[in-house]
Design an enzyme around this catalytic site. Structure first.
Site, PDB file in Angstrom:
ATOM      1  N   HIS A 473      84.164  80.832  15.269  1.00 42.26           N
ATOM      2  CA  HIS A 473      83.036  81.768  15.283  1.00 42.26           C
ATOM      3  C   HIS A 473      83.043  82.696  14.066  1.00 42.26           C
ATOM      4  O   HIS A 473      82.073  83.430  13.838  1.00 42.26           O
ATOM      5  CB  HIS A 473      83.067  82.598  16.572  1.00 42.26           C
ATOM      6  N   ASP A 477      77.943  80.498  13.567  1.00 37.75           N
ATOM      7  CA  ASP A 477      77.263  81.307  14.563  1.00 37.75           C
ATOM      8  C   ASP A 477      76.874  80.455  15.764  1.00 37.75           C
ATOM      9  O   ASP A 477      76.833  79.216  15.691  1.00 37.75           O
ATOM     10  CB  ASP A 477      76.014  81.956  13.967  1.00 37.75           C
TER      11      ASP A 477
END
Length: 502
Positions: A473, A477
């Site tokens: 992450h 995204d």
């Protein structure tokens, strides 16, 4: 005639280098321009090729030594001339009457591998052996390596028994050559291994000059970003870390214990336990998986795919496919193609973090996780994005067989940009795969199971599979991760999209 091997031109302002790795050992044959050793300077890594064909004689500058420009590194004996052995080389065993002695040395283990464990001896002292017959098997933290006999004769001595740890230049045994030796060789007792290298703390060795500077300045290697090949720490990296301003003080988080203490076990239970030392491969798997959890911000998103269209297409063409290409048409080629297609649209899933930079790959080296008796390994299919279905299936079949046989080389397990893991072959219905660092994405496949699905207002039974994408992450995204998984789903539910590049 002997030829000198000297330090090549290092570049402007560079006056010295450190001998990092010798790829050849004294007595080994070398070809012109074959790589002999690797030097590290405070700026670059330099490979030293052989200036002539012949036999590597004396190594003047051993690994870890610092040498100046144009310094003598080694000697090459051309043709069949005899060469002087280095002073540190072990003396050959006494020759039996009618035969000479040949040392059995640790073979080349591969880049960054500095030691191995002797797992199995296939021959005992006194046994007759033929040239190239397997003598023993070594286990590294990457692969298993079989050691063939360098000559025919009798195994006269074992210097590294099973379970001992040896470095990359150690002697394993002694072979006595000749028929006379085979008839009357006296078995010699196995001697304990005297060459035990320190266990490596990471997959690649740092530059010796960098290690020295870190020790002098009291800098932890975990706080230094390596810029050398494969992430190794160079001298200039340590200098940068030493010059960097200290971060502002923050409340320290409690340190995680290395391992929880073992709870007391009753004597009657302990007698029924079996304690087995972890293999080097299993230790490496454990370390790398924990490093991935500690480093990356791992998140997983899920979806499901109707495998009916792929199964119908496969059933329709599998016989013709196997007849023409000589390999079975499986599901992995469809998933590989679908992932390559999705990675073009969401390139951050095919990227990696290097310090404060994001490195986007303009190619796909697909890792295919494979379970073996020794543990999980990930052979890499290079440039999978440019392969046909047949080439992908052939590559997967060949790599899978080599993985199960323990024959994969280190190079075949390095450089992957994305990984596919198929837990469905073991019956897994859903799981969250863990990243294979430094990659930023891994797709988990699962069991195909018939489930009732609502299609156009009607309930129908369809062969469904859950898909899981674990991603870093820090650079991927949620939108990109979901988009990637949706594109994979669309390509599998309508394989014609792959042909139309949609």
């Amino acid at each position: 005639m002997a030829t000198e091997v000297r330090v090549p031109t290092l570049g402007e302002s560079v006056t010295e280098a450190t001998v990092a790795t010798w790829f050849k050992q004294p007595g080994e044959a070398v070809a012109v321009d074959e790589m002999l050793c690797e030097l590290e300077t405070d700026k670059v890594t330099v490979e030293v090729p052989s200036p002539a064909a012949g036999t590597l004689g004396e190594i003047v500058a051993a690994e870890g030594e610092t040498v100046g420009a144009d310094a003598l590194l080694a000697m090459i004996a051309e043709g069949g001339e005899a060469v002087a052995a280095p002073a540190a080389a072990p003396a050959a065993a006494p020759a039996a009457e009618g035969g000479a002695s040949v040392d059995v040395m640790v073979p080349t283990l591969g880049e960054s591998v500095t030691e191995a464990t002797v797992s199995t001896w296939f021959k005992a002292v006194g046994d007759t052996v033929t040239a190239d017959e397997m003598l023993c098997e070594l286990e590294t933290d990457k692969v298993s390596v079989e050691v063939p006999s360098p000559a025919a004769g009798v195994l006269a001595e074992i210097t590294a028994p099973e379970g001992s740890t040896v470095d990359a230049t150690a002697k394993l045994a002694v072979i006595t050559q000749g028929a006379a030796a085979a008839a009357g060789a006296t078995p010699a007792p196995a001697a304990p291994s005297t060459t035990v290298a320190p266990a490596p703390t990471k997959d690649v060795a740092n530059a010796p000059s960098a290690e020295k500077m870190m020790a002098e300045k009291g800098i932890d290697a975990a706080n230094v970003q390596g810029t050398g090949r494969d992430g190794r720490i160079m001298k200039e990296d340590v200098a940068k870390a030493a010059a960097a301003p200290a971060p502002a003080a923050v409340p320290a988080a409690p340190a995680a214990p290395a391992a929880a203490p073992r709870a007391p076990v009753a004597a009657e239970d302990e007698a029924r336990e079996e304690r087995v030392k972890m293999t080097r491969l299993r230790q490496t798997i454990a370390r790398r998986l924990k490093d991935a959890q500690n480093t990356a911000a791992i998140l997983t998103t899920y979806n499901e795919v109707d495998m009916g269209p792929v199964m119908e297409l496969r059933n329709q063409y599998k016989a013709e496919f196997e007849k023409k290409h000589g390999v079975r048409l499986g599901f992995m080629s469809f998933f590989t193609k679908a992932c390559c297609h999705a990675l073009k649209e969401v390139p951050e899933v095919n990227a990696e973090i290097d310090g404060t930079d994001i490195v986007y790959k303009q190619f796909v080296h697909m890792g295919i996780a494979a379970g073996t008796p020794q543990g999980l390994v990930v052979p890499v299919i290079r440039d999978a994005d440019s392969m046909s279905f047949a080439t992908i299936e052939k590559s997967i079949a060949e790599k899978g067989k080599r993985a199960r046989d323990g024959k994969l080389s280190m190079a075949e397990m390095q450089g992957g940009t994305f990984t596919i893991s198929n837990g469905g072959v073991y019956g897994s219905l859903m799981s969250s795969p863990i990243l294979n660092p430094p990659q930023s994405g891994i797709l988990g496949m699962h069991k195909i199971q018939d489930r009732p699905m609502v299609i156009n207002g009607e309930i129908k039974i369809r062969p469904m599979m859950y898909l899981a994408l674990s991603y870093d992450h820090r650079i991927v995204d949620g939108k990109g991760a979901v988009t990637f998984l949706v594109r994979v789903k669309e390509a599998l539910e309508d394989p014609r999209r792959l042909l139309m590049d949609l």
